[in-house]
Design a protein around this motif. Structure first.
Motif, PDB file in Angstrom:
ATOM      1  N   PHE A 177      -8.009  -7.422   2.359  1.00 56.64           N
ATOM      2  CA  PHE A 177      -6.808  -7.768   1.354  1.00 56.64           C
ATOM      3  C   PHE A 177      -6.794  -9.227   1.379  1.00 56.64           C
ATOM      4  O   PHE A 177      -6.733 -10.015   2.548  1.00 56.64           O
ATOM      5  CB  PHE A 177      -5.559  -7.064   1.966  1.00 56.64           C
ATOM      6  CG  PHE A 177      -4.573  -7.534   1.041  1.00 56.64           C
ATOM      7  CD1 PHE A 177      -4.355  -6.659  -0.050  1.00 56.64           C
ATOM      8  CD2 PHE A 177      -3.564  -8.265   1.594  1.00 56.64           C
ATOM      9  CE1 PHE A 177      -3.206  -6.994  -0.851  1.00 56.64           C
ATOM     10  CE2 PHE A 177      -2.349  -8.622   0.769  1.00 56.64           C
ATOM     11  CZ  PHE A 177      -2.193  -8.136  -0.335  1.00 56.64           C
ATOM     12  N   ALA A 213      -5.268 -10.240  -4.755  1.00 59.83           N
ATOM     13  CA  ALA A 213      -4.383  -9.172  -5.254  1.00 59.83           C
ATOM     14  C   ALA A 213      -3.393  -9.624  -6.370  1.00 59.83           C
ATOM     15  O   ALA A 213      -3.476  -8.929  -7.448  1.00 59.83           O
ATOM     16  CB  ALA A 213      -3.812  -8.584  -4.201  1.00 59.83           C
ATOM     17  N   ARG A 221      -2.621   0.930  -3.951  1.00 59.84           N
ATOM     18  CA  ARG A 221      -1.811  -0.276  -3.910  1.00 59.84           C
ATOM     19  C   ARG A 221      -0.819  -0.524  -5.378  1.00 59.84           C
ATOM     20  O   ARG A 221      -1.164   0.045  -6.385  1.00 59.84           O
ATOM     21  CB  ARG A 221      -2.663  -1.510  -4.222  1.00 59.84           C
ATOM     22  CG  ARG A 221      -2.032  -2.700  -3.821  1.00 59.84           C
ATOM     23  CD  ARG A 221      -2.996  -3.945  -3.910  1.00 59.84           C
ATOM     24  NE  ARG A 221      -4.088  -3.690  -3.066  1.00 59.84           N
ATOM     25  CZ  ARG A 221      -5.216  -4.503  -2.928  1.00 59.84           C
ATOM     26  NH1 ARG A 221      -5.542  -5.212  -3.938  1.00 59.84           N
ATOM     27  NH2 ARG A 221      -6.092  -4.419  -2.097  1.00 59.84           N
ATOM     28  N   GLY A 280       0.865  -1.108  -0.128  1.00 61.47           N
ATOM     29  CA  GLY A 280      -0.060  -0.094   0.009  1.00 61.47           C
ATOM     30  C   GLY A 280       0.932   1.330  -0.046  1.00 61.47           C
ATOM     31  O   GLY A 280       1.997   1.226   0.616  1.00 61.47           O
TER      32      GLY A 280
END
Length: 308
Positions: free
Chosen positions: A208, A213, A184, A179
Motif C-alpha cells: 500500500f 492510492a 478499499r 480497507g
C-alpha cells in the motif's frame, strides 16, 4: 517515550558525541529522570547507546554509530524545515518538536534551519473567508492510522468496520482511505457522523502506498466528472484564465489567434453554467446540447433583466 524526543536525543548524541542526561534534559525541557528512562528504553530497544560512568562520562552512540536522520546535508535540512515550519505555526505539538529538532542539529546547520522554519506562513482561508478549522475527527482517525487500529464508522447512516490506511487533505476537504470487507474505499471525513477506534490491530498491506492510492481515487473521480465534452474557441489572450477556471478539464486542441479547446464536466448544463459569464468571449462549437443549455440560460437572464 515520545517519538519527537527519541529523534532529538539521537540527533544530540550524534552531533555532540557524548552527552549527559542532565544536558539532554535541559535541551529537551524534561526532567533528568525522564531522560534516563528514555535512554534506557532506547538501549533496551536495540539502539546502540551506552552510558559511561565517572568524570567526563555520559551517554554515547556505540562506535560513533550514525542515524539516517543525522546524515542530513545542509540543503536537506533546509528543505525539511521549510516543510515543517508552516505546520509548526498551526500545531503546538509540531512547534515544540521543531524547536527540539533545531537544537539537536549540528551547529553549522542550525541557523539556516531556523531561518527556513520561519520563512513560510500558510493561510488556508481565501479572501473574505474565516480560517478553516481542521475537523475534530481528523485527529482521531490520524491516531487510528498511525497505531493501525480497526475503527468503526457511521457513514451515510450505515455502520462499517474499517482498517484506516491514510488521510488526504484536498483543498481543506479531508478524505479517509480505508480497507473494508468490500475492498478499499474512500470516505469524506465530514460525512462521518461517528467514529470509534478499537484496540484491535490490523496489518497494513505491504504494497500500500498512500500517494499512489490517492492518485487512483482522483483519476476515477475525474473520469466520472468528465462525461460531457464540449469543443469551444477562445482568443489566445484569454486562454490562461479559462485554463485556470477549468483546471485539468480544459485541453488545448489547436493553437492560433483563436484557440480551440476541449472542456469537460459531468453534464451539458454544468459546462453551460461555467461559460455563461464569458458571453461571446467563448464560442461553443459542439455539442448542440451545451449550446442549447447556454441559449436557455440566456433566455432566463433576458426574462429577468431584459425588461425596461
Amino acid at each position: 517515550m515520545r517519538a519527537d524526543r527519541l529523534v532529538a536525543v539521537l540527533l544530540l548524541m550524534q552531533s555532540r558525541g557524548r552527552v549527559t542526561a542532565a544536558e539532554i534534559a535541559a535541551e529537551l525541557e524534561v526532567s533528568v529522570a525522564t531522560t534516563r528512562r528514555d535512554l534506557e528504553a532506547l538501549s533496551s530497544a536495540g539502539i546502540p547507546v551506552y552510558p559511561q560512568a565517572g568524570r567526563g562520562g555520559g551517554w554515547s552512540l556505540l562506535g560513533g554509530a550514525r542515524t539516517d536522520l543525522t546524515g542530513l546535508k545542509s540543503s536537506e535540512a533546509r528543505a525539511l524545515f521549510l516543510l515543517l515550519g508552516p505546520a509548526a505555526a498551526i500545531a503546538p505539538e509540531a512547534k515544540a518538536a521543531l524547536r527540539k529538532l533545531v537544537r539537536a542539529l549540528p551547529s553549522t546547520f542550525r541557523q539556516e534551519a531556523e531561518a527556513a522554519a520561519d520563512a513560510i506562513v500558510v493561510d488556508p482561508a481565501g479572501w473574505g473567508e474565516h480560517r478553516r478549522v481542521r475537523p475534530v475527527l481528523v485527529d482521531l482517525l490520524e491516531d487510528a492510522v498511525v497505531r493501525r487500529r480497526k475503527t468503526r464508522l457511521t457513514y451515510s447512516g450505515r455502520e462499517r468496520l474499517i482498517d484506516p490506511l491514510g488521510l488526504v487533505d484536498k483543498d481543506d476537504t479531508w478524505y479517509l482511505i480505508a480497507g473494508t470487507a468490500d475492498g478499499r474505499r474512500t470516505f469524506r471525513v465530514d460525512r462521518i457522523t461517528d467514529a470509534e477506534v478499537s484496540e484491535e490491530q490490523f496489518t497494513r498491506p505491504a504494497d500500500f502506498d498512500l500517494t499512489r492510492a490517492w492518485d487512483e481515487v482522483v483519476t476515477t473521480m475525474e473520469a466520472r466528472r468528465s462525461t460531457t465534452t464540449a469543443t469551444a474557441t477562445i482568443e489566445a489572450r484569454y486562454l490562461p484564465v479559462l485554463r485556470n477556471h477549468f483546471g485539468r478539464h480544459c485541453e488545448v486542441l489547436v493553437h492560433g489567434d483563436r484557440v480551440r479547446v476541449a472542456l469537460t464536466a459531468p453534464t451539458p448544463l454544468d459546462i453551460a453554467r461555467q461559460l455563461a459569464g464569458w458571453g461571446d468571449a467563448v464560442i461553443v462549437e459542439e455539442p448542440q446540447s451545451v449550446r442549447d443549455e447556454l441559449a436557455s440560460l440566456a433566455a432566463q437572464l433576458t426574462a429577468v433583466y431584459g425588461q425596461r
